[in-house]
Design a protein around this motif. Structure first.
Motif, short mmCIF file in Angstrom:
data_model
loop_
_atom_site.label_atom_id
_atom_site.label_comp_id
_atom_site.label_asym_id
_atom_site.label_seq_id
_atom_site.Cartn_x
_atom_site.Cartn_y
_atom_site.Cartn_z
N THR A 1 -0.36 7.92 4.89
CA THR A 1 -0.92 6.88 4.20
C THR A 1 -0.76 5.20 4.57
O THR A 1 -1.59 4.41 4.89
N VAL B 1 0.87 -1.13 -0.02
CA VAL B 1 -0.05 0.02 0.08
C VAL B 1 0.88 1.28 -0.04
O VAL B 1 1.69 1.27 0.89
N THR C 1 -7.58 0.18 1.70
CA THR C 1 -6.89 -0.44 0.77
C THR C 1 -6.10 -1.74 1.42
O THR C 1 -6.16 -2.87 0.83
N GLY D 1 2.31 5.51 -1.17
CA GLY D 1 1.91 6.80 -1.89
C GLY D 1 2.01 6.96 -3.07
O GLY D 1 1.86 5.83 -3.84
N THR D 2 2.14 7.90 -3.75
CA THR D 2 1.96 7.99 -5.27
C THR D 2 3.19 7.62 -6.12
O THR D 2 4.28 7.86 -5.42
N ASP E 1 -3.19 10.31 4.01
CA ASP E 1 -4.43 9.71 3.79
C ASP E 1 -4.68 8.49 4.49
O ASP E 1 -4.57 7.36 3.71
N THR F 1 -0.78 -1.38 -4.60
CA THR F 1 -1.84 -0.14 -5.01
C THR F 1 -0.94 1.05 -4.76
O THR F 1 -0.56 1.38 -3.41
N TYR F 2 -1.04 2.01 -5.60
CA TYR F 2 -0.53 3.50 -5.30
C TYR F 2 -1.90 4.44 -5.11
O TYR F 2 -2.90 3.92 -5.62
N HIS F 3 -1.61 5.39 -4.29
CA HIS F 3 -2.50 6.27 -4.06
C HIS F 3 -2.92 7.10 -5.34
O HIS F 3 -1.92 7.50 -5.89
N TRP G 1 -7.48 5.96 3.57
CA TRP G 1 -7.17 5.21 2.12
C TRP G 1 -6.32 4.10 2.35
O TRP G 1 -6.73 2.99 2.02
N GLY G 2 -5.35 4.36 3.28
CA GLY G 2 -4.25 3.22 3.22
C GLY G 2 -5.04 2.10 4.35
O GLY G 2 -4.79 1.01 3.77
N ALA H 1 -1.35 12.28 -1.05
CA ALA H 1 -0.97 10.76 -1.44
C ALA H 1 -0.22 10.36 0.23
O ALA H 1 -0.19 9.03 0.16
#
Length: 393
Positions: free
Chosen positions: A286, A216, A267, A218-219, A260, A248-250, A263-264, A257
């Motif tokens: 994240t 999981v 995911t 960041g961007t 968050d 999975t990238y943010h 979201w982390g 990114a």
């Protein structure tokens, strides 16, 4: 107040009127005057009390609240940083926060440790809230004559290069900012994140039982994040070529990114639901969200990033088997020391990477896995093992 003033006026007029009558009315006048005088005295007392209520006695000087000052660690202080014998160190974050328990925090701890070791008069930080403020935030320190300014993050690279040109007498440390051209007063503190990620992947695949692991992140706009992930995947594949990897990238930009955790968490939960039993969280707050979510699941391991997150994210202890570290803190200390000694290198300075200790999960890691990790680390260092990661490729 208006009522009291009217009363005084009326009483005075009464006294004057009685006096004006003269003759045999003298006793009456005297009595009226006395009554008027007493009334005036009483009214005056009432006025005095009213004034005291409106304007209380001035508070002693020590009770007056002083002007509020910004905490010392949040930019400007009182030292004369422009003086030659005064050392001042400043740090400017990207839009991530200084207490992210990972990347920015590691750099800030390095600045603080350097300041203590070198006897700096000031060490302060500025948290950037908007990317357009990079240059202005750097200038807040530079214009005060700070000696060393640390800028944190790939995204600050261009602003740091510009600042180094504008302020040639200040040494700049650009964390995660690879320098294509050598500038004497700017050193990029960079790392082989792919090697740390590779070791994390070897560990993940070795501890995996379900046939699926996850990351999981960041961007992917930030090259070090991509390096971590590519190394992680290739390291896992070196152990098990058939392993399934959910990475999975943010989807957001640099402004969100790495901040968050919700979201982390969601995911990571989704990846675990799809069979992952090891989760690598790499993306500031994240990634921390992914670690904490994983810690609440039975039979799942997690791996942190950047620093030994056992020390910074205790909520993840239940699953946190290790962290893919890049040793930012000692890297910042080393470069600040070189600056203070007049030996600042310019160009790029490669910091160390590696895995964090297993801590309370030491006994859960089989000896053959530990031996494999040791052999892999040695191979990465001597070049006999490569991560398969090509920057920009």
């Amino acid at each position: 107040m208006k009522r009291i003033a009217l009363l005084l006026t009326g009483l005075l007029l009464l006294a004057l009127l009685v006096t004006a009558c003269g003759g045999g009315a003298e006793p009456a006048v005297e009595e009226a005057a006395n009554e008027a005088g007493q009334a005036v005295e009483g009214a005056a007392t009432e006025v005095s009390e009213a004034v005291e209520e409106v304007a209380p006695t001035e508070a002693p000087a020590e009770e007056v609240a002083p002007t509020e000052e910004a905490p010392a660690e949040e930019a400007g202080g009182e030292a004369d940083c422009a003086a030659e014998d005064v050392l001042c160190i400043g740090l400017v974050t990207d839009v991530g926060e200084v207490d992210d328990k990972s990347f920015n925090q590691s750099a800030w701890e390095g600045a603080q440790q350097a300041a203590e070791a070198l006897g700096a008069a000031e060490v302060n930080f500025i948290e950037t809230k908007d990317a357009k403020d990079y240059g202005a935030n750097i200038a807040l320190f530079a214009d005060q004559g700070y000696d060393v300014i640390v800028t944190v993050g790939f995204a600050m690279g261009e602003a740091t290069v510009e600042a180094a040109g504008t302020y040639p007498d200040i040494d700049f440390i650009g964390v995660d900012q690879f320098q294509g051209d050598t500038i004497a007063n700017l050193t990029g503190l960079v790392f082989n994140e792919d090697q740390a990620g590779y070791l994390a992947g070897v560990l993940a695949a070795s501890m995996n039982e379900s046939g699926t692991i996850a990351s999981v992140l960041g961007t992917n706009l930030v090259p070090p994040v991509v390096a971590f992930n590519e190394g992680y995947k290739n390291g896992a594949l070196s152990v098990n070529p058939d392993i399934t990897i959910i990475d999975t990238y943010h989807p957001g930009g640099l402004d969100v990114a790495f901040t968050d955790p919700e979201w982390g968490a969601s995911t990571a939960q989704q990846a675990i639901g799809n069979g992952a039993d090891v989760v690598f969280g790499a993306g500031g707050k994240t990634g921390n969200g992914a670690l904490i979510e994983t810690a609440g699941q039975e039979g799942v391991w997690c791996i942190g990033v950047d620093t030994d997150q056992w020390e910074t994210v205790p909520e993840a202890h239940a699953c946190l088997i290790s962290s893919a570290m890049k040793l930012i803190t000692p890297g910042v200390v080393d470069l600040a020391t070189l600056s203070a000694n007049g030996e600042f290198p310019g160009g790029n300075f490669f910091g160390a990477v590696g895995l964090a200790p297993f801590h309370e999960h030491e006994d859960a890691v089989p000896q053959e896995v530990k031996d494999l990790l040791s052999a892999t680390e040695a191979g990465l260092q001597d070049g006999s093992i490569t991560t398969g990661y090509t920057p920009g490729g």
